[in-house]
Motif scaffolding. Sequence first.
Motif, PDB file in Angstrom:
ATOM      1  N   VAL B  62      -7.332  18.156  -1.524  1.00  0.00           N
ATOM      2  CA  VAL B  62      -6.013  18.723  -1.790  1.00  0.00           C
ATOM      3  C   VAL B  62      -5.781  18.695  -3.301  1.00  0.00           C
ATOM      4  CG1 VAL B  62      -3.541  18.494  -1.294  1.00  0.00           C
ATOM      5  CG2 VAL B  62      -5.223  17.681   0.386  1.00  0.00           C
ATOM      6  N   PRO B  63      -5.389  19.837  -3.897  1.00  0.00           N
ATOM      7  CA  PRO B  63      -5.147  19.833  -5.343  1.00  0.00           C
ATOM      8  C   PRO B  63      -3.985  18.893  -5.681  1.00  0.00           C
ATOM      9  CG  PRO B  63      -5.115  22.081  -4.449  1.00  0.00           C
ATOM     10  CD  PRO B  63      -5.125  21.138  -3.289  1.00  0.00           C
ATOM     11  N   GLU B  78       0.884   7.250  -2.835  1.00  0.00           N
ATOM     12  CA  GLU B  78       0.250   7.261  -4.156  1.00  0.00           C
ATOM     13  C   GLU B  78      -0.691   6.081  -4.421  1.00  0.00           C
ATOM     14  OE1 GLU B  78       3.269   7.471  -7.167  1.00  0.00           O
ATOM     15  OE2 GLU B  78       4.215   5.595  -6.556  1.00  0.00           O
ATOM     16  N   ASP B  79      -0.423   4.957  -3.765  1.00  0.00           N
ATOM     17  CA  ASP B  79      -1.309   3.804  -3.996  1.00  0.00           C
ATOM     18  C   ASP B  79      -2.568   3.859  -3.141  1.00  0.00           C
ATOM     19  OD1 ASP B  79       0.349   2.692  -5.857  1.00  0.00           O
ATOM     20  OD2 ASP B  79       1.495   1.545  -4.373  1.00  0.00           O
ATOM     21  N   GLU B  80      -2.611   4.830  -2.238  1.00  0.00           N
ATOM     22  CA  GLU B  80      -3.688   4.838  -1.241  1.00  0.00           C
ATOM     23  C   GLU B  80      -4.635   6.015  -1.361  1.00  0.00           C
ATOM     24  OE1 GLU B  80      -2.045   4.689   2.647  1.00  0.00           O
ATOM     25  OE2 GLU B  80      -1.383   2.609   2.435  1.00  0.00           O
ATOM     26  N   VAL B  81      -4.341   6.937  -2.274  1.00  0.00           N
ATOM     27  CA  VAL B  81      -5.125   8.165  -2.319  1.00  0.00           C
ATOM     28  C   VAL B  81      -6.388   7.991  -3.159  1.00  0.00           C
ATOM     29  CG1 VAL B  81      -5.148  10.550  -3.151  1.00  0.00           C
ATOM     30  CG2 VAL B  81      -3.138   9.666  -1.962  1.00  0.00           C
ATOM     31  N   TYR B  82      -7.503   8.445  -2.608  1.00  0.00           N
ATOM     32  CA  TYR B  82      -8.746   8.524  -3.377  1.00  0.00           C
ATOM     33  C   TYR B  82      -8.744   9.815  -4.190  1.00  0.00           C
ATOM     34  CZ  TYR B  82     -11.242   4.758  -0.932  1.00  0.00           C
ATOM     35  OH  TYR B  82     -11.661   3.558  -0.447  1.00  0.00           O
ATOM     36  N   TRP B  83      -9.125   9.714  -5.453  1.00  0.00           N
ATOM     37  CA  TRP B  83      -9.110  10.884  -6.338  1.00  0.00           C
ATOM     38  C   TRP B  83     -10.504  11.303  -6.755  1.00  0.00           C
ATOM     39  CZ3 TRP B  83      -4.991  13.782  -6.770  1.00  0.00           C
ATOM     40  CH2 TRP B  83      -3.732  13.212  -6.551  1.00  0.00           C
ATOM     41  N   VAL B  84     -10.763  12.592  -6.614  1.00  0.00           N
ATOM     42  CA  VAL B  84     -11.997  13.179  -7.106  1.00  0.00           C
ATOM     43  C   VAL B  84     -11.698  13.734  -8.488  1.00  0.00           C
ATOM     44  CG1 VAL B  84     -13.772  14.920  -6.700  1.00  0.00           C
ATOM     45  CG2 VAL B  84     -12.608  13.849  -4.759  1.00  0.00           C
ATOM     46  N   LEU B  96      -8.534  16.280  -7.598  1.00  0.00           N
ATOM     47  CA  LEU B  96      -8.433  16.612  -6.185  1.00  0.00           C
ATOM     48  C   LEU B  96      -8.274  15.325  -5.374  1.00  0.00           C
ATOM     49  CD1 LEU B  96     -11.394  19.168  -6.078  1.00  0.00           C
ATOM     50  CD2 LEU B  96      -8.952  19.692  -6.292  1.00  0.00           C
ATOM     51  N   ILE B  98      -8.494  13.236  -1.855  1.00  0.00           N
ATOM     52  CA  ILE B  98      -9.068  13.279  -0.511  1.00  0.00           C
ATOM     53  C   ILE B  98      -7.901  13.065   0.446  1.00  0.00           C
ATOM     54  CG2 ILE B  98     -10.760  12.353   1.057  1.00  0.00           C
ATOM     55  CD1 ILE B  98     -12.423  11.458  -1.133  1.00  0.00           C
ATOM     56  N   ARG B  99      -7.717  13.958   1.399  1.00  0.00           N
ATOM     57  CA  ARG B  99      -6.524  13.911   2.258  1.00  0.00           C
ATOM     58  C   ARG B  99      -6.292  12.518   2.839  1.00  0.00           C
ATOM     59  NH1 ARG B  99      -9.652  17.776   6.288  1.00  0.00           N
ATOM     60  NH2 ARG B  99     -11.296  16.314   6.795  1.00  0.00           N
ATOM     61  N   PHE B 131      -8.535   9.480   4.497  1.00  0.00           N
ATOM     62  CA  PHE B 131      -8.900   8.314   3.678  1.00  0.00           C
ATOM     63  C   PHE B 131      -7.689   7.593   3.133  1.00  0.00           C
ATOM     64  CE2 PHE B 131     -13.509   8.778   3.353  1.00  0.00           C
ATOM     65  CZ  PHE B 131     -13.650   9.992   3.975  1.00  0.00           C
ATOM     66  N   TYR B 133      -7.038   4.214   0.531  1.00  0.00           N
ATOM     67  CA  TYR B 133      -7.609   3.130  -0.272  1.00  0.00           C
ATOM     68  C   TYR B 133      -6.880   1.841   0.080  1.00  0.00           C
ATOM     69  CZ  TYR B 133      -9.039   0.445  -4.360  1.00  0.00           C
ATOM     70  OH  TYR B 133      -9.541  -0.521  -5.190  1.00  0.00           O
ATOM     71  N   THR B 135      -5.994  -1.884   0.333  1.00  0.00           N
ATOM     72  CA  THR B 135      -6.278  -3.061  -0.477  1.00  0.00           C
ATOM     73  C   THR B 135      -6.224  -4.324   0.368  1.00  0.00           C
ATOM     74  OG1 THR B 135      -3.969  -2.937  -1.150  1.00  0.00           O
ATOM     75  CG2 THR B 135      -5.578  -2.127  -2.704  1.00  0.00           C
TER      76      THR B 135
END
Lengths: 473, 473
Positions: B62-63, B78-84, B96, B98-99, B131, B133, B135
Amino acid sequence: MENFSQWYHNILEEASIIDSRYPIKGMSVWLPKGFKLRKHIIEPLKKLLDKDHEEVLFPLLVPEDELAKEGIHVKGFEDEVYWVTHGGQKELNKKLAIRPTSETAMYPMFSLWVRSHIDLPMKFYQVVNTFRYETKHTRPLIRVREITTFKEAHTVHATKEGADEQVKEAIKIYKEFFDTLAIPYLLSKRPIWDKFPGADYTMAFDTLMPDGKTLQIGTVHNLGQTFAKTFDITYETAESTHDYVYQTCYGLSDRVIASVIGIHGDEKGLRLPPQIAPNQVTIIPIIFKKGGEEVLNKCEEIKSSLESSNIRTSMDNRDIRPGKKFYEWELNGSPIRIELGPRDLENNKAVIVRRDNLEKIEIDLESDYVSKIEEIFQEISENMKNQVWEKMNDSIISTESLNNVNELIKDEKVVSFTWCGDEECGKVIEEITEIDILGTQSEDSDYCKDIDGSKCVHCGKEGKYTALMAKTY
Amino acid sequence: MENFSQWYHNILEEASIIDSRYPIKGMSVWLPKGFKLRKHIIEPLKKLLDKDHEEVLFPLLVPEDELAKEGIHVKGFEDEVYWVTHGGQKELNKKLAIRPTSETAMYPMFSLWVRSHIDLPMKFYQVVNTFRYETKHTRPLIRVREITTFKEAHTVHATKEGADEQVKEAIKIYKEFFDTLAIPYLLSKRPIWDKFPGADYTMAFDTLMPDGKTLQIGTVHNLGQTFAKTFDITYETAESTHDYVYQTCYGLSDRVIASVIGIHGDEKGLRLPPQIAPNQVTIIPIIFKKGGEEVLNKCEEIKSSLESSNIRTSMDNRDIRPGKKFYEWELNGSPIRIELGPRDLENNKAVIVRRDNLEKIEIDLESDYVSKIEEIFQEISENMKNQVWEKMNDSIISTESLNNVNELIKDEKVVSFTWCGDEECGKVIEEITEIDILGTQSEDSDYCKDIDGSKCVHCGKEGKYTALMAKTY
């Protein structure tokens, strides 16, 4: 086809296969109709694999150090890998790759799983999405950044012979699968500079698209012991020694779906072989004011009979003109349409229209019409298969000189030629013609010429192989 | 269960469900047996949804700007999103995500798809990986970083009533699904501070795990017009005006599979309701030197009969002790085992052993034993369902004071209490007890007390709701 590219773009939209307006280049949405087609194309493949492969599911992400372990492999993918660097607001300690393919995800686990010769062979497959950061021009289902339908199989064997045998077996499975889809193929051994990164050799299936370019639709790789050595996959032999395993892997992607759409389609839309059509039969009641109910009832009855024989049947009783329905169902590629109006009902008849050749066939509703329809399915499959194979075979032309290759290719041809087999010579051939060498033919190939006494088209040395070249996607 | 955590860890390994040794924390491999179980659990859900939802498949990525559009929503993730951030060696112009869930992938497309009131309602679903993230301490299938089996449905409606109705419909679908799995559930309206980020309200299904903690196994969100306004999803009404749509979404994950494993399992291993068991019947020939072939033939005959009635049947004719086979098939949860030895054959009998209660039943092979087995399937399902519902219901206890809550919870209880409904008061209750409020009960809930005259356990104001609290996963 005059402008295949435009036609292809239109059909994906008009038949509601995918929506490519998703806001990331090279990533598309599977629409309901497209998703169903995809499902029915995957199913026969799964059935073939389920006979002696086990379905598994590995994680999407691969730690950087695992991906980097196999040097040649990672070099082949390093420009294409998407990297995950952050979780939430934090930078990750270790970057994670989104799988471009799953060797490096699977093989560390294989190293844990394989213990003894009695565990072998192991044969797994999964159907997953994989990612390539394509920098070239993308094209839906053909050159994409998210491959949504990557079917990858991975096998582990105790002996070299086991792996060699599995390559043959995989080729057999893929041939059977492509036959189900009525898709013609060229099987080649890829030139050494074009094999899968890390493989001993790669066997590849290409098909010929209507614009004269070949599309790679399947590959089978003999990995030898390369990955086994990198990922330390060993087993205890019957003699209690330890040896590295031999491996193969083979894959197919969305491109198979693109080939079904592209190769069978015509100016009216999709044409689908019955075995993979989401709607195998579409019943269209032709209704006038009088007698409408009887017609509808009879259509319902036909639908039930077909469905009880596991024929996927739709009935389109929307209140719109039959002509519009015909148009839509031809667009969607439903292999058989049944039309039934009040006069047909009076005579206990119905009209079948075949999508493949638009032939009309009258059927007697008092007869065993279900069997008749199953027969017609067979005929449709055969007809479609013969048509596309003939077309492809007619497009293969042999040459003894490189001079006229570009002229030949212009007429949507695949060119067969004699090659000495030297890497250097092959690369020069590709360079001067600007055309790709698909690979070499084995002696039992339909496209293998008798090369006794033939000379390599470039260097003039003794010919060793019949090779094929084509413009490729 | 004494040490559920240890038992759960062991069963996943011993029954070969997943391998959690994958080199990324919180991501695991589905092994062949686990994959089959997963498949048979997803299937009945798909069947329920396929009645009036359409299956689709949206991209994984997702952009950043789409994810960021809906402020409350993105804040929740926002604390859980994986970023490409990189493609190959290059940094991407736009990050980007990951959903973590697919609202922000889907709704920009819905904005293109929805045109007129005649397009509505639209109901879609997809089964994908998502996905987070995490902790916190991860636990396979329960708290993971790759949710491999996220079934998410998204619907679009012209009216508020349409969306309200769909929430009820989704609840009905999930109840039917959980009944198929014989999993008991508590349905609550989540407190406002625990609803889905961006939703008007969230209805949630929790189940009670053997360690006394509740596990959220499904949620249904009424999104109102929040996302419609953010993503500009409007439609033309019958009166040619334009209005924002109303939306719902509802999801389930791997946790459902965890609940099936955890709630039904016992010290011998898995216990699976027949409808979702990969092997519904396992036939074990008891072979001695003499008469072995006749026994095997009879077993094959039984297998064929069962399979022709679509009963998933395995025959275990490995050359190992029957006791070892019994052990393994009990571990794998096969609902019915058929044992057949030479003496049974002589008498034309066989012995059925039920996995749910280990009862032995003699069947006459001259009778219609297939129907008998189908009856036993019914009994097993009913028995398992009753057992687990009874156990859960026995664990719900009512209190009028917060003083003894921690004492009550220790005995693996869910506590029901009267609550004024104020957010502030609710948060204080959670703070002082360190126990989560699952949510409020509707009047038709089995767990709703008569609150006439009851006072809120904390503030003493007039009670408005019966609420449930529990230790949660």
